[in-house]
Design a protein around this motif. Structure first.
Motif, PDB file in Angstrom:
ATOM      1  N   TYR A 166       0.829  -1.189   0.000  1.00 23.37           N
ATOM      2  CA  TYR A 166       0.000   0.000   0.000  1.00 23.37           C
ATOM      3  C   TYR A 166       0.873   1.252   0.000  1.00 23.37           C
ATOM      4  N   THR A 167       0.485   2.237  -0.781  1.00 24.12           N
ATOM      5  CA  THR A 167       1.272   3.462  -0.899  1.00 24.12           C
ATOM      6  C   THR A 167       1.436   4.175   0.430  1.00 24.12           C
ATOM      7  N   ASP A 168       0.331   4.399   1.141  1.00 24.89           N
ATOM      8  CA  ASP A 168       0.420   5.167   2.391  1.00 24.89           C
ATOM      9  C   ASP A 168       1.255   4.445   3.443  1.00 24.89           C
ATOM     10  N   LYS A 169       1.075   3.144   3.574  1.00 28.56           N
ATOM     11  CA  LYS A 169       1.839   2.383   4.567  1.00 28.56           C
ATOM     12  C   LYS A 169       3.325   2.356   4.207  1.00 28.56           C
ATOM     13  N   THR A 170       3.602   2.287   2.916  1.00 28.70           N
ATOM     14  CA  THR A 170       4.993   2.285   2.463  1.00 28.70           C
ATOM     15  C   THR A 170       5.667   3.613   2.775  1.00 28.70           C
ATOM     16  N   LEU A 171       4.997   4.715   2.462  1.00 27.70           N
ATOM     17  CA  LEU A 171       5.546   6.040   2.750  1.00 27.70           C
ATOM     18  C   LEU A 171       5.758   6.240   4.243  1.00 27.70           C
ATOM     19  N   GLU A 172       4.838   5.722   5.037  1.00 26.54           N
ATOM     20  CA  GLU A 172       4.940   5.841   6.487  1.00 26.54           C
ATOM     21  C   GLU A 172       6.161   5.103   7.024  1.00 26.54           C
ATOM     22  N   SER A 173       6.544   4.009   6.352  1.00 28.08           N
ATOM     23  CA  SER A 173       7.665   3.195   6.828  1.00 28.08           C
ATOM     24  C   SER A 173       9.028   3.699   6.348  1.00 28.08           C
ATOM     25  N   PHE A 174       9.054   4.524   5.334  1.00 29.92           N
ATOM     26  CA  PHE A 174      10.317   4.950   4.730  1.00 29.92           C
ATOM     27  C   PHE A 174      11.278   5.671   5.681  1.00 29.92           C
ATOM     28  N   PRO A 175      10.836   6.712   6.391  1.00 29.52           N
ATOM     29  CA  PRO A 175      11.790   7.475   7.210  1.00 29.52           C
ATOM     30  C   PRO A 175      12.570   6.613   8.200  1.00 29.52           C
ATOM     31  N   ALA A 176      11.939   5.618   8.784  1.00 25.34           N
ATOM     32  CA  ALA A 176      12.622   4.743   9.740  1.00 25.34           C
ATOM     33  C   ALA A 176      13.708   3.918   9.057  1.00 25.34           C
ATOM     34  N   GLN A 177      13.607   3.789   7.713  1.00 26.55           N
ATOM     35  CA  GLN A 177      14.606   3.058   6.940  1.00 26.55           C
ATOM     36  C   GLN A 177      15.683   3.999   6.386  1.00 26.55           C
ATOM     37  N   GLY A 178      15.596   5.275   6.755  1.00 26.73           N
ATOM     38  CA  GLY A 178      16.554   6.255   6.268  1.00 26.73           C
ATOM     39  C   GLY A 178      16.189   6.847   4.923  1.00 26.73           C
ATOM     40  N   ILE A 179      14.980   6.548   4.440  1.00 28.98           N
ATOM     41  CA  ILE A 179      14.505   7.082   3.160  1.00 28.98           C
ATOM     42  C   ILE A 179      13.684   8.331   3.460  1.00 28.98           C
TER      43      ILE A 179
END
Length: 339
Positions: A265-278
């Motif tokens: 899902y787009t929203d869930k993916t975007l939400e997870s990015f910053p914690a991965q350094g993205i």
């Protein structure tokens, strides 16, 4: 007067000619950004069995008993945030596309054509578009749904409605139906051009996200090729641009209800990015040929907030192809072999 003259002077003889009608279609929009207009629009949209594959009686009870009492007001607020003086962005852009397609074809010598715009839901309707073409005496019709990646919920539904209208005609015209162009070289090129222009202007992000409109996973399980076509479009564009595959991702947006939809899902993916350094993201939505609620409000506003609230720092939306010249060139390339 001879018998021959009487026949050739028949006033009805010129009623039908060799003109080809071109019907450009897209999904549609409410007539106004109000709860009343949304109720009408959503009732038509969500009543389509191609959209919601739930037993009809049960679904219609849910639709009219719950959804149409709640969703129109919420949706109206979202539409108000993108509405322009000209009206719905989708309708305005689709009309600009239609005008440019006609102009381009005529400039290349295709004079015996008539071009009309129609929406699957709302106005101008497919029925009205087809009637306008019939009034102009066309004997051949090319239907061009502006959905690059075929889905039963979009292209398939458009075919249903065209067929429904033509079933009532005494003389059914010769019909050509373009059912997708997800890997057409000129479509891929126009997408690649739009991305390259963004990268040249703003630099390469940590992640480039191809966000396609989602569908229930059930559709894929039952044989709908949409998911596969989306993946193929992404791959072809990445190859065209020579991008690092590790910095590109395909996601799916716009889900509703509790059923599982295409993932990730787009929203869930975007939400997870910053914690991965993205923390620097560029996003586009190749399934939309024209900017609309799902791009201008959902991607530009809602998903930006999701990303930034999670710690994201840079977020930019790459606009739909709209009426770019290279996009118009791609659409006319689909039509010309049929003229």
């Amino acid at each position: 007067m001879s018998r021959f003259s009487a026949i050739t002077d028949n006033p009805h003889e010129g009623r039908f000619n060799s003109k080809t009608g071109i019907l450009i279609t897209n999904l549609g929009s409410p007539d106004a950004p109000t709860a009343k207009a949304l109720r009408v629009y959503l009732a038509e949209f969500l009543s389509d069995p191609r959209i919601v594959e739930i037993p009809r009686l049960i679904w219609l009870m849910i639709l009219h008993g719950i959804i149409l009492r709640v969703r129109p007001k919420k949706s109206a607020h979202a539409y108000q945030s993108i509405w322009t003086e000209e009206g719905s962005p989708l309708i305005t852009i689709s009309q600009a596309q239609t005008d440019k397609i006609e102009k381009q074809l005529r400039s290349e010598g295709f004079e015996d054509i008539e071009v009309e715009l129609a929406m699957r839901y709302g106005n101008p309707s497919i029925e009205s578009g087809l009637e306008k073409l019939r009034e102009k005496g066309v004997t051949r019709i090319i239907v061009v749904p502006l959905y690059p990646q075929y889905s039963s919920a979009t292209t398939g539904s458009t075919f249903d409605q065209v067929s429904k209208v033509l079933r009532g005609w005494r003389w059914v015209p010769e019909l050509h139906f373009i059912n997708g162009y997800h890997k057409h070289p000129l479509y891929v090129e126009s997408l690649a051009n739009s991305i390259k222009e963004d990268l040249d202007a703003h630099g390469h992000p940590d992640k480039l996200v191809f966000s396609y409109h989602g569908t229930p996973k059930l559709f894929l399980d039952r044989g709908d090729p949409y998911h596969c076509f989306c993946q193929q479009t992404t791959r072809l564009v990445v190859e065209k641009l020579g991008l690092d595959k590790e910095k590109v991702m395909t996601t799916f947006q716009s889900r509703f209800g509790k059923a599982e939809w295409l993932q990730p899902y787009t929203d869930k993916t975007l939400e997870s990015f910053p914690a991965q350094g993205i923390k620097d993201v560029a996003i586009l939505s190749p399934a939309f040929s024209a900017d609309c609620l799902e791009t201008l409000e959902e991607l530009e506003v809602e998903n930006r907030e999701v990303f930034e609230s999670a710690g994201g720092e840079k977020y930019r939306y790459i606009p739909a192809l709209n009426d770019r010249d290279d996009h118009i060139k791609a659409i006319t390339a689909l039509i010309k072999p049929l003229l």
